[in-house]
Enzyme design. Structure first.
Site, PDB file in Angstrom:
ATOM      1  N   ILE A 176      27.716  36.388 -20.599  1.00 41.42           N
ATOM      2  CA  ILE A 176      28.258  35.496 -21.633  1.00 41.42           C
ATOM      3  C   ILE A 176      28.688  34.140 -21.066  1.00 41.42           C
ATOM      4  O   ILE A 176      29.036  33.238 -21.813  1.00 41.42           O
ATOM      5  CB  ILE A 176      29.396  36.154 -22.451  1.00 41.42           C
ATOM      6  CG1 ILE A 176      30.669  36.348 -21.634  1.00 41.42           C
ATOM      7  CG2 ILE A 176      28.931  37.456 -23.077  1.00 41.42           C
ATOM      8  CD1 ILE A 176      31.878  36.657 -22.515  1.00 41.42           C
ATOM      9  N   THR A 217      40.494  44.311 -11.548  1.00 42.13           N
ATOM     10  CA  THR A 217      41.795  44.973 -11.674  1.00 42.13           C
ATOM     11  C   THR A 217      41.582  46.209 -12.546  1.00 42.13           C
ATOM     12  O   THR A 217      41.495  46.119 -13.773  1.00 42.13           O
ATOM     13  CB  THR A 217      42.811  44.015 -12.326  1.00 42.13           C
ATOM     14  OG1 THR A 217      42.770  42.770 -11.623  1.00 42.13           O
ATOM     15  CG2 THR A 217      44.216  44.575 -12.298  1.00 42.13           C
ATOM     16  N   LYS A 222      44.348  32.445 -28.832  1.00 40.23           N
ATOM     17  CA  LYS A 222      43.765  33.323 -29.860  1.00 40.23           C
ATOM     18  C   LYS A 222      44.802  34.286 -30.475  1.00 40.23           C
ATOM     19  O   LYS A 222      44.735  34.583 -31.658  1.00 40.23           O
ATOM     20  CB  LYS A 222      42.578  34.102 -29.294  1.00 40.23           C
ATOM     21  CG  LYS A 222      41.387  33.185 -28.988  1.00 40.23           C
ATOM     22  CD  LYS A 222      40.149  33.974 -28.592  1.00 40.23           C
ATOM     23  CE  LYS A 222      39.006  33.007 -28.295  1.00 40.23           C
ATOM     24  NZ  LYS A 222      37.735  33.692 -28.059  1.00 40.23           N
ATOM     25  N   SER A 270      34.543  21.941 -24.188  1.00 39.15           N
ATOM     26  CA  SER A 270      33.966  22.741 -25.281  1.00 39.15           C
ATOM     27  C   SER A 270      32.700  22.118 -25.861  1.00 39.15           C
ATOM     28  O   SER A 270      32.621  20.897 -26.056  1.00 39.15           O
ATOM     29  CB  SER A 270      35.005  22.895 -26.398  1.00 39.15           C
ATOM     30  OG  SER A 270      34.393  23.564 -27.500  1.00 39.15           O
ATOM     31  N   TYR A 297      27.982  30.510 -19.948  1.00 33.59           N
ATOM     32  CA  TYR A 297      26.875  29.613 -20.302  1.00 33.59           C
ATOM     33  C   TYR A 297      26.874  28.304 -19.511  1.00 33.59           C
ATOM     34  O   TYR A 297      26.052  27.427 -19.766  1.00 33.59           O
ATOM     35  CB  TYR A 297      26.834  29.327 -21.810  1.00 33.59           C
ATOM     36  CG  TYR A 297      28.118  28.801 -22.382  1.00 33.59           C
ATOM     37  CD1 TYR A 297      28.454  27.458 -22.257  1.00 33.59           C
ATOM     38  CD2 TYR A 297      28.994  29.656 -23.033  1.00 33.59           C
ATOM     39  CE1 TYR A 297      29.643  26.987 -22.762  1.00 33.59           C
ATOM     40  CE2 TYR A 297      30.193  29.199 -23.546  1.00 33.59           C
ATOM     41  CZ  TYR A 297      30.507  27.860 -23.409  1.00 33.59           C
ATOM     42  OH  TYR A 297      31.681  27.395 -23.912  1.00 33.59           O
ATOM     43  N   ASP A 342      33.949  36.476 -32.808  1.00 31.24           N
ATOM     44  CA  ASP A 342      33.372  36.619 -31.459  1.00 31.24           C
ATOM     45  C   ASP A 342      32.486  37.866 -31.345  1.00 31.24           C
ATOM     46  O   ASP A 342      31.360  37.786 -30.849  1.00 31.24           O
ATOM     47  CB  ASP A 342      34.487  36.701 -30.401  1.00 31.24           C
ATOM     48  CG  ASP A 342      35.076  35.333 -30.064  1.00 31.24           C
ATOM     49  OD1 ASP A 342      34.390  34.317 -30.268  1.00 31.24           O
ATOM     50  OD2 ASP A 342      36.230  35.301 -29.593  1.00 31.24           O
ATOM     51  N   GLY A 360      34.358  43.309 -16.839  1.00 30.59           N
ATOM     52  CA  GLY A 360      35.493  42.451 -17.190  1.00 30.59           C
ATOM     53  C   GLY A 360      36.424  43.190 -18.143  1.00 30.59           C
ATOM     54  O   GLY A 360      36.049  44.203 -18.762  1.00 30.59           O
ATOM     55  N   ALA A 361      37.651  42.688 -18.241  1.00 31.05           N
ATOM     56  CA  ALA A 361      38.631  43.328 -19.132  1.00 31.05           C
ATOM     57  C   ALA A 361      39.529  42.275 -19.754  1.00 31.05           C
ATOM     58  O   ALA A 361      40.705  42.502 -20.001  1.00 31.05           O
ATOM     59  CB  ALA A 361      39.456  44.356 -18.351  1.00 31.05           C
TER      60      ALA A 361
HETATM   61  P1  NAP Z   1      39.930  36.206 -19.519  1.00 28.40           P
HETATM   62  O1  NAP Z   1      40.585  36.923 -20.638  1.00 28.40           O
HETATM   63  O2  NAP Z   1      40.696  35.229 -18.695  1.00 28.40           O
HETATM   64  O3  NAP Z   1      39.293  37.314 -18.506  1.00 28.40           O
HETATM   65  C1  NAP Z   1      38.753  36.937 -17.278  1.00 28.40           C
HETATM   66  C2  NAP Z   1      38.031  38.123 -16.622  1.00 28.40           C
HETATM   67  O4  NAP Z   1      37.360  37.648 -15.442  1.00 28.40           O
HETATM   68  C3  NAP Z   1      38.952  39.264 -16.187  1.00 28.40           C
HETATM   69  O5  NAP Z   1      38.285  40.488 -16.380  1.00 28.40           O
HETATM   70  C4  NAP Z   1      39.132  38.961 -14.685  1.00 28.40           C
HETATM   71  O6  NAP Z   1      39.412  40.091 -13.913  1.00 28.40           O
HETATM   72  C5  NAP Z   1      37.743  38.477 -14.339  1.00 28.40           C
HETATM   73  N1  NAP Z   1      37.712  37.704 -13.095  1.00 28.40           N
HETATM   74  C6  NAP Z   1      38.205  36.443 -12.910  1.00 28.40           C
HETATM   75  N2  NAP Z   1      37.983  36.074 -11.624  1.00 28.40           N
HETATM   76  C7  NAP Z   1      37.366  37.119 -10.992  1.00 28.40           C
HETATM   77  C8  NAP Z   1      36.880  37.354  -9.671  1.00 28.40           C
HETATM   78  N3  NAP Z   1      36.989  36.427  -8.703  1.00 28.40           N
HETATM   79  N4  NAP Z   1      36.297  38.533  -9.384  1.00 28.40           N
HETATM   80  C9  NAP Z   1      36.171  39.485 -10.353  1.00 28.40           C
HETATM   81  N5  NAP Z   1      36.605  39.332 -11.632  1.00 28.40           N
HETATM   82  C10 NAP Z   1      37.192  38.158 -11.940  1.00 28.40           C
HETATM   83  O7  NAP Z   1      38.650  35.394 -20.033  1.00 28.40           O
HETATM   84  P2  NAP Z   1      37.746  35.638 -21.339  1.00 28.40           P
HETATM   85  O8  NAP Z   1      38.256  34.811 -22.453  1.00 28.40           O
HETATM   86  O9  NAP Z   1      37.542  37.094 -21.544  1.00 28.40           O
HETATM   87  O10 NAP Z   1      36.375  34.923 -20.876  1.00 28.40           O
HETATM   88  C11 NAP Z   1      35.618  35.451 -19.807  1.00 28.40           C
HETATM   89  C12 NAP Z   1      34.346  34.621 -19.608  1.00 28.40           C
HETATM   90  O11 NAP Z   1      33.553  34.659 -20.788  1.00 28.40           O
HETATM   91  C13 NAP Z   1      34.576  33.129 -19.340  1.00 28.40           C
HETATM   92  O12 NAP Z   1      33.611  32.722 -18.404  1.00 28.40           O
HETATM   93  C14 NAP Z   1      34.304  32.462 -20.686  1.00 28.40           C
HETATM   94  O13 NAP Z   1      33.844  31.119 -20.551  1.00 28.40           O
HETATM   95  C15 NAP Z   1      33.190  33.352 -21.221  1.00 28.40           C
HETATM   96  N6  NAP Z   1      33.123  33.371 -22.698  1.00 28.40           N
HETATM   97  C16 NAP Z   1      31.926  33.060 -23.287  1.00 28.40           C
HETATM   98  C17 NAP Z   1      31.818  33.114 -24.669  1.00 28.40           C
HETATM   99  C18 NAP Z   1      30.507  32.764 -25.315  1.00 28.40           C
HETATM  100  O14 NAP Z   1      30.502  32.495 -26.521  1.00 28.40           O
HETATM  101  N7  NAP Z   1      29.397  32.790 -24.608  1.00 28.40           N
HETATM  102  C19 NAP Z   1      32.931  33.489 -25.457  1.00 28.40           C
HETATM  103  C20 NAP Z   1      34.128  33.829 -24.819  1.00 28.40           C
HETATM  104  C21 NAP Z   1      34.208  33.769 -23.433  1.00 28.40           C
HETATM  105  P3  NAP Z   1      40.962  40.493 -13.548  1.00 28.40           P
HETATM  106  O15 NAP Z   1      41.466  41.234 -14.765  1.00 28.40           O
HETATM  107  O16 NAP Z   1      40.839  41.327 -12.346  1.00 28.40           O
HETATM  108  O17 NAP Z   1      41.704  39.202 -13.326  1.00 28.40           O
END
Ligand code: NAP
Length: 269
Positions: free
Chosen positions: A211, A149, A66, A17, A213, A98, A124-125
């Site tokens: 998003i 998915t 969360k 982090s 980084y 967020d 994404g979802a």
């Molecule tokens: P999460 O709830 O685990 O969701 C992960 C997402 O990635 C799901 O939609 C998943 O799809 C998809 N995914 C994973 N592997 C994949 C692949 N090989 N091909 C296609 N889709 C794939 O995670 P989250 O908390 O939403 O975070 C998602 C990303 O955002 C992370 O990289 C995190 O570091 C970043 N983030 C950044 C900030 C910021 O402040 N910049 C804040 C929050 C999160 P499925 O449903 O098909 O598994």
């Protein structure tokens, strides 16, 4: 001298982090007697573990805690919380910054977006996708979720008025129809899979946000920049959600630009 007020980011994993760099930097900027650490929280009962963190004045919450954070609080402004604050009477308040952090970053990176974006595509979802879509939904006529998915994209679309879901195989068409594309999957993250994004299909005035980084310049953002599109990297959201948390704890809106300089340095270190 009174003891420093303690703050932390809790998650699992959490050592990666950047929040300690960001908040400790702001503590120094504003002469605050406070310290901020990354705290690994691994427990069969995360709600109880969070309620036990009484020595802290406030914490940020990251994956996978969360939902537990919102449940642990005596009062919560959201079902999924990324900020906790212990009050003077010992009770716990939960917030989610967020979505508002994403909007503040978008205001900075693409100040014209409000008049321009009628249709947003959320790739994404997961938790981040939902928070961002909710924050956008009051300003955008249509939100489309697209996810590997598909059932998860459909489930999120059902929770938001004016939202729909598209099939992953239709990615190029979905890219071609959107005014704003927000990449919210782990694709392109250091150590994760990459993807051939159909940037050539985008409208010439589309805004492209990623998003992720780590790295800051993802393949998606590089391709969008090469096409001359407006882009927004993942640091803006990270900084602004943190700035809003800091404001909840101290009543001060901290300097986002100074945080950005420090975080870029930390990412390159
Ligand atoms: P999460 O709830 O685990 O969701 C992960 C997402 O990635 C799901 O939609 C998943 O799809 C998809 N995914 C994973 N592997 C994949 C692949 N090989 N091909 C296609 N889709 C794939 O995670 P989250 O908390 O939403 O975070 C998602 C990303 O955002 C992370 O990289 C995190 O570091 C970043 N983030 C950044 C900030 C910021 O402040 N910049 C804040 C929050 C999160 P499925 O449903 O098909 O598994």
């Amino acid at each position: 001298m009174t003891a420093a007020r303690r703050f932390a980011v809790i998650g699992d994993p959490v050592s990666h982090s950047l929040s300690p760099v960001m908040h400790n930097g702001w503590f120094k900027d504003y002469g605050l007697n406070a310290e901020y650490e990354a705290l690994l929280l691994r427990s069969d009962d995360p709600v109880a573990a969070i309620r036990a963190l009484k020595g802290y004045a406030g914490v940020n919450v990251t994956v996978p805690h969360k939902e537990a954070a919102a449940k642990a609080a005596d009062r919560s402004a959201a079902e999924v919380a990324n900020v906790l604050r212990w009050e003077a009477d010992g009770t716990l308040s939960a917030y989610n910054t967020d979505g508002a952090g994403f909007i503040a970053a978008l205001d900075e990176a693409a100040p014209h977006w409000r008049g321009h974006v009628k249709h947003a595509l959320i790739v994404g979802a997961g938790g981040a996708a939902l928070g961002i879509a909710q924050a956008l939904s009051s300003d955008v006529a249509r939100v489309t979720f697209i996810n590997r998915t598909q059932s998860k994209a459909e489930a999120l679309a059902e929770t938001l008025p004016g939202a729909d879901a598209a099939a992953w195989s239709d990615l190029a068409r979905a890219f071609s129809e959107a005014d704003l594309i927000v990449q919210c999957t782990t694709l392109g993250m250091t150590g994760q899979a990459t993807h051939g994004w159909p940037v050539e299909a985008c409208k010439p005035d589309a805004i492209i946000s990623d998003i992720v980084y780590r790295p800051l310049k993802t393949d998606l953002l590089r391709a969008a920049k090469a096409r001359g599109l407006t882009t927004m990297d993942g640091l803006g959201m990270l900084i602004h959600q943190g700035a809003l948390a800091f404001e909840l704890w101290f009543g001060i809106r901290p300097d986002a630009a100074r945080a950005r300089e420090r975080l870029i340095q930390a990412l390159n270190a």
